[in-house]
Design a protein around this motif. Structure first.
Motif, PDB file in Angstrom:
ATOM      1  N   ASN A  77      55.349  51.447  46.666  1.00  0.00           N
ATOM      2  CA  ASN A  77      54.811  50.975  45.390  1.00  0.00           C
ATOM      3  C   ASN A  77      54.971  52.120  44.404  1.00  0.00           C
ATOM      4  O   ASN A  77      54.221  53.093  44.447  1.00  0.00           O
ATOM      5  CB  ASN A  77      53.350  50.560  45.518  1.00  0.00           C
ATOM      6  N   ASP A  78      55.984  52.036  43.524  1.00  0.00           N
ATOM      7  CA  ASP A  78      56.341  53.144  42.640  1.00  0.00           C
ATOM      8  C   ASP A  78      56.652  54.373  43.495  1.00  0.00           C
ATOM      9  O   ASP A  78      57.570  54.331  44.298  1.00  0.00           O
ATOM     10  CB  ASP A  78      55.222  53.404  41.623  1.00  0.00           C
ATOM     11  N   LYS A 101      51.424  44.101  45.857  1.00  0.00           N
ATOM     12  CA  LYS A 101      51.740  43.392  44.625  1.00  0.00           C
ATOM     13  C   LYS A 101      52.038  44.402  43.515  1.00  0.00           C
ATOM     14  O   LYS A 101      51.648  45.576  43.607  1.00  0.00           O
ATOM     15  CB  LYS A 101      50.570  42.488  44.235  1.00  0.00           C
ATOM     16  N   PRO A 102      52.724  43.975  42.457  1.00  0.00           N
ATOM     17  CA  PRO A 102      53.049  44.903  41.363  1.00  0.00           C
ATOM     18  C   PRO A 102      51.836  45.594  40.750  1.00  0.00           C
ATOM     19  O   PRO A 102      51.949  46.704  40.223  1.00  0.00           O
ATOM     20  CB  PRO A 102      53.748  43.997  40.347  1.00  0.00           C
ATOM     21  N   ASN A 103      50.657  44.966  40.816  1.00  0.00           N
ATOM     22  CA  ASN A 103      49.463  45.588  40.247  1.00  0.00           C
ATOM     23  C   ASN A 103      48.821  46.617  41.182  1.00  0.00           C
ATOM     24  O   ASN A 103      47.771  47.191  40.867  1.00  0.00           O
ATOM     25  CB  ASN A 103      48.429  44.527  39.866  1.00  0.00           C
TER      26      ASN A 103
END
Length: 300
Positions: free
Chosen positions: A139-140, A193-195
């Protein structure tokens, strides 16, 4: 295969260089239109983790397969999992170089260069336990690893967050499942998830057969509760009227959220109005005379 079910390659392709050894457990990931395949390979007489790159036409691009793990012993490396931060690949696997099963990590550039001189030990289950079934996701710039862990005498699900240099972000791994009864949790899966919300799922036999359970958090480790007043009360009494307990003490956690207890004996202990959401190791546990034990309590 295209969306209309048309075969895009004229025939199946052999991903790795030809040899008479066994290759198993393939995993795939796409990076910049390239397809990277990692697998378990027995060409050296023991199981190692290998990597190869094929283009969209199914053509192998490296003249030689890349051995991922840096271990040169006859120990086995098994069950790879692969993810990417959009620039490099991160591969986790089960590793037996220390006799028991641990989880190791390695970082690989798109050209197949191994970026860490030594594999990174990722699990922290201790020398007498095992860590298996790793799954990694990005994630990033955060790498999340989840695995099955036997440190508590049964299988539980643990997770850890790493920087892109392989350094753990959290001081210790986090126990995911909240079962306190010593049941087995295994076969973890992880989704981000993207968040930044993380969801875990696993197989769980707390109901005497295997069911699928899930849990999640927002991507950060639990925050230590500093300066929390606690009253610890044992169930044994030396008087009922008035009610006097054999063991009762009041204390306050320090700024790091830790507190020390002494002179405990075989008994069950109550925390008053505090509700425990999870514990590591799972409760109840046996504390032998003259020994010490670190207990992590998680509160909702």
């Amino acid at each position: 295969i295209a969306a209309d079910k048309t075969a895009l390659w004229p025939s199946e392709v052999l991903v790795h260089s030809a040899n008479s050894a066994d290759q198993t457990s393939p995993r795939l990931i796409e990076l910049d239109d390239a397809i990277y395949v990692t697998w378990v390979d027995n060409r050296s007489g023991n199981a190692d983790i290998y990597l190869q790159y094929i283009d969209e036409a199914g053509q192998r691009q490296w003249s030689a397969d890349v051995k991922v793990n840096r271990d040169s012993s006859s120990a086995d490396q098994l069950n790879p999992s692969v993810t990417s931060d959009g620039e490099d690949l991160y591969i986790a696997w089960v590793d037996y170089r220390s006799s028991s099963a641990d989880i190791y990590l390695q970082k690989v550039a798109p050209d197949g260069s191994i970026l860490w001189s030594a594999d990174k030990l990722a699990s922290d289950e201790g020398t007498l336990a095992t860590a298996t079934m790793p799954q990694v996701v990005m994630n990033d710039d955060d790498l999340y690893l989840v695995w099955t862990d036997s440190r508590n005498g049964n299988n539980d699900i643990y997770t850890q967050n790493f920087n892109t240099d392989g350094t753990p972000v959290w001081a210790s791994s986090l126990k995911v499942n909240d079962d306190l009864a010593g049941a087995n949790q295994t076969q973890p899966a992880i989704l981000i998830k993207p968040n930044g919300t993380i969801t875990y799922a696993w197989a769980d036999d707390r109901n005497n057969d295997y069911d699928i359970f899930a849990s999640g958090h927002v991507g950060s480790a639990p925050t230590p509760l500093g300066n929390v007043p606690l009253t610890i009360t044992g169930s044994k009494r030396i008087s009922d009227n008035p009610e006097i307990h054999k063991y009762q003490t009041s204390l306050t956690t320090n700024a790091q959220g830790t507190a020390s207890l002494s002179n405990l004996e075989w008994d069950s202990y109550d925390l008053g109005d505090l509700s425990v959401a999870n514990a590591d190791p799972a409760l109840p546990f046996v504390l032998l005379p003259g020994t010490a034990q670190t207990l992590k309590l998680y509160f909702p």
